[in-house]
Design a protein around this motif. Structure first.
Motif, PDB file in Angstrom:
ATOM      1  N   LEU A  46      41.746  36.248  48.985  1.00 42.76           N
ATOM      2  CA  LEU A  46      41.549  35.068  48.148  1.00 42.76           C
ATOM      3  C   LEU A  46      42.471  35.139  46.942  1.00 42.76           C
ATOM      4  N   GLU A  47      42.991  34.012  46.516  1.00 43.22           N
ATOM      5  CA  GLU A  47      43.752  33.922  45.273  1.00 43.22           C
ATOM      6  C   GLU A  47      42.784  33.511  44.168  1.00 43.22           C
ATOM      7  N   VAL A  48      42.496  34.438  43.261  1.00 42.12           N
ATOM      8  CA  VAL A  48      41.546  34.169  42.168  1.00 42.12           C
ATOM      9  C   VAL A  48      42.116  34.725  40.871  1.00 42.12           C
ATOM     10  N   PRO A  49      41.680  34.201  39.729  1.00 43.52           N
ATOM     11  CA  PRO A  49      42.105  34.778  38.451  1.00 43.52           C
ATOM     12  C   PRO A  49      41.542  36.193  38.280  1.00 43.52           C
ATOM     13  N   LEU A  50      42.316  37.038  37.641  1.00 45.67           N
ATOM     14  CA  LEU A  50      41.922  38.433  37.474  1.00 45.67           C
ATOM     15  C   LEU A  50      40.618  38.568  36.691  1.00 45.67           C
ATOM     16  N   PHE A  51      40.429  37.743  35.649  1.00 48.36           N
ATOM     17  CA  PHE A  51      39.218  37.875  34.847  1.00 48.36           C
ATOM     18  C   PHE A  51      37.968  37.578  35.673  1.00 48.36           C
ATOM     19  N   LEU A  52      38.092  36.727  36.687  1.00 46.94           N
ATOM     20  CA  LEU A  52      36.948  36.417  37.533  1.00 46.94           C
ATOM     21  C   LEU A  52      36.519  37.643  38.337  1.00 46.94           C
ATOM     22  N   ILE A  53      37.470  38.391  38.841  1.00 50.46           N
ATOM     23  CA  ILE A  53      37.161  39.618  39.579  1.00 50.46           C
ATOM     24  C   ILE A  53      36.477  40.622  38.659  1.00 50.46           C
ATOM     25  N   VAL A  54      37.006  40.783  37.452  1.00 50.10           N
ATOM     26  CA  VAL A  54      36.429  41.743  36.513  1.00 50.10           C
ATOM     27  C   VAL A  54      35.020  41.329  36.113  1.00 50.10           C
ATOM     28  N   LEU A  55      34.826  40.062  35.765  1.00 47.28           N
ATOM     29  CA  LEU A  55      33.511  39.612  35.323  1.00 47.28           C
ATOM     30  C   LEU A  55      32.482  39.661  36.448  1.00 47.28           C
ATOM     31  N   ILE A  56      32.875  39.318  37.653  1.00 50.10           N
ATOM     32  CA  ILE A  56      31.942  39.387  38.782  1.00 50.10           C
ATOM     33  C   ILE A  56      31.573  40.831  39.086  1.00 50.10           C
ATOM     34  N   SER A  57      32.533  41.737  39.011  1.00 50.58           N
ATOM     35  CA  SER A  57      32.221  43.144  39.268  1.00 50.58           C
ATOM     36  C   SER A  57      31.299  43.716  38.192  1.00 50.58           C
ATOM     37  N   VAL A  58      31.483  43.315  36.939  1.00 50.00           N
ATOM     38  CA  VAL A  58      30.574  43.750  35.873  1.00 50.00           C
ATOM     39  C   VAL A  58      29.173  43.186  36.110  1.00 50.00           C
TER      40      VAL A  58
END
Length: 95
Positions: A46-58
């Motif tokens: 998936l092409e997603v913004p990096l902050f979305l990956i970080v916030l979802i993982s947190v």
């Protein structure tokens, strides 16, 4: 109890500001790939913004930690309830 509320008001705003700064600074899109064998053109990605990956993982980490703490507290409460004798609402002296 008042100290916890005061501490929350002191600690929480800087954390929120840091998270907002992280989201603004990392708006670029990255490929989130679930294919470990092909990093160039993954079949599942998936092409997603990096902050979305970080916030979802947190968020997932917070949820998993909360569920672990909840189950541990539930087990501890059941264990302490099982070890206490039944009374008529009066306190029991332990030996």
């Amino acid at each position: 109890m008042m100290t916890v509320k005061l501490l929350r008001w002191i600690v929480l705003p800087p954390i929120v500001l840091l998270v907002m700064a992280l989201a603004v600074a990392n708006r670029g899109s990255v490929t989130f790939s679930l294919d470990p064998f092909d990093s160039i053109s993954p079949s599942i990605g998936l092409e997603v913004p990096l902050f979305l990956i970080v916030l979802i993982s947190v968020l997932v980490g917070i949820l998993i930690g909360g569920m672990g703490a909840w189950t541990q507290a539930k087990r501890k409460a059941a264990r302490s309830k099982a070890s206490l004798p039944e009374t008529n609402g009066l306190p029991v002296l332990r030996e």
